[in-house]
Design an enzyme around this catalytic site. Structure first.
Site, PDB file in Angstrom:
ATOM      1  N   THR A 148      36.271  45.743  40.703  1.00 55.34           N
ATOM      2  CA  THR A 148      35.342  46.864  40.514  1.00 55.34           C
ATOM      3  C   THR A 148      33.902  46.413  40.298  1.00 55.34           C
ATOM      4  O   THR A 148      33.076  47.180  39.815  1.00 55.34           O
ATOM      5  CB  THR A 148      35.788  47.754  39.342  1.00 55.34           C
ATOM      6  OG1 THR A 148      35.832  46.968  38.139  1.00 55.34           O
ATOM      7  CG2 THR A 148      37.158  48.356  39.607  1.00 55.34           C
ATOM      8  N   TYR A 180      47.088  30.087  44.972  1.00 50.54           N
ATOM      9  CA  TYR A 180      45.685  29.682  44.935  1.00 50.54           C
ATOM     10  C   TYR A 180      45.386  28.795  43.734  1.00 50.54           C
ATOM     11  O   TYR A 180      46.028  28.901  42.692  1.00 50.54           O
ATOM     12  CB  TYR A 180      44.783  30.923  44.924  1.00 50.54           C
ATOM     13  CG  TYR A 180      45.122  31.877  46.050  1.00 50.54           C
ATOM     14  CD1 TYR A 180      44.909  31.518  47.374  1.00 50.54           C
ATOM     15  CD2 TYR A 180      45.697  33.116  45.777  1.00 50.54           C
ATOM     16  CE1 TYR A 180      45.244  32.382  48.411  1.00 50.54           C
ATOM     17  CE2 TYR A 180      46.036  33.986  46.809  1.00 50.54           C
ATOM     18  CZ  TYR A 180      45.810  33.613  48.122  1.00 50.54           C
ATOM     19  OH  TYR A 180      46.152  34.458  49.145  1.00 50.54           O
TER      20      TYR A 180
END
Length: 330
Positions: free
Chosen positions: A242, A166
């Site tokens: 998270t 990426y």
């Protein structure tokens, strides 16, 4: 019943407002979340609502590989094929900008400095994007991950993206095998020397430069090797980022030794404000997401144990052996 109805009404109002927004406006709400209730005259969702108030964040509520988790040592699987992590800095010291984001202390390396990790459970090379600190208002809490139900005063998260597949973090975080997060627990100690790397970040001359949200301070000459404890042992599992949108694209690597800071340095962290200087003070501490269910995932480790445990169905056929690392149980 009235409380539930009121919250539902708030969420409904939010969806009405955002549904009429122009395309791409979801980015405007990327920061519209909190770890704890904020008194500021408007509803800002805490972790239990992240997956309910924005359809783009539904993994936060419905995902099956969410993070953080409670690491139960009885569930860990010994995997002898887990090799040590490789850290490559190109022999250069690191420079970057430390921010008070209102939610974290964040250190973002300058793009000119390439720091990457590979090996271990990783099949690709991952580039360091950010170092993020989580910490608590008390010494028994502050880490996002728990160990046998117990928290640590803090947790350092080194967030990397897959540079082989990426172009940048934004692309990687929403893509398979996109993110690798190295976690190091923080302990407060009067007897141990403070970690050299964190000492640079948390000394009084530095930490007081980012007292308020949006404050930033440039740091130079950092040695990444100083941050890592002297160990090749770790725990790893597949999970998520998270914070919203809770993408399930992260490989977590929890280093098997803590780093230490002083009580004064921890106190300085707790004095950082979530808000700008003209708003009421609210400590940034307790900036943690609650632990999430493990479900069918395996927790692998290259820590040797002396007793046998369960076999991991989606791992190589290895007879597990256990030996508890003593520092983790103190």
């Amino acid at each position: 019943m009235r409380v539930v109805w009121n919250i539902a009404l708030i969420c409904h109002a939010y969806f009405i407002c955002t549904s009429s927004a122009q395309p791409g406006s979801s980015k405007l709400h990327d920061g519209w979340w909190a770890y704890k209730d904020v008194v500021q005259g408007s509803f800002v969702p805490v972790p239990s609502f992240w997956g309910l108030v924005n359809s783009a964040w539904n993994l936060c509520a419905m995902g099956k590989r969410q993070s953080p988790i409670d690491i139960e040592t009885s569930h860990m699987i010994f995997d002898p094929y887990l090799t040590p992590l490789r850290i490559n800095t190109g022999g250069r010291r690191l420079g970057g900008t430390m921010y008070n984001t209102g939610k974290h202390v964040s250190l973002r390396p300058d793009k000119a400095y390439l720091v990457n990790i590979s090996g271990g459970p990783l099949g690709y090379s991952y580039r360091l994007e950010e170092i993020r600190l989580h910490f608590g208002s008390e010494d028994y809490q502050g880490s996002e991950h728990l160990l046998n139900g117990q928290g640590f005063p803090g947790e350092v998260q080194l967030i990397h993206y897959n540079q082989d597949l990426y172009a940048n973090y934004s692309e990687a975080v929403r893509s398979p095998h996109g993110i690798a997060v190295v976690t190091i627990f923080i302990k407060v100690s009067l007897s141990e020397n403070p970690n050299t790397f964190l000492n640079r970040m948390l000394n009084r001359d530095t930490i007081t430069r980012i007292n308020y949200k949006h404050d930033a301070f440039l740091l130079m000459g950092l040695n990444m090797g100083d941050l890592y404890p002297d160990t090749t042992r770790y725990i790893t599992y597949e999970g998520s980022v998270t914070i919203p949108p809770c993408y399930e694209t992260a490989t977590w690597i929890l280093i098997n030794k803590p780093v230490y800071i002083t009580q004064m340095q921890m106190h300085s962290l707790r004095l950082l404000s979530q808000h700008e200087p003209y708003k009421i003070f609210l400590s940034m501490s307790d900036n943690t997401r609650p632990t999430q269910p493990l479900l069918q995932r395996c927790i692998r480790t290259n820590i040797h144990f002396s007793k046998q445990g369960p076999h991991c169905p989606n791992n190589r056929a290895v007879r597990p052996q256990y030996r508890v690392n003593q520092w983790l149980l103190k």
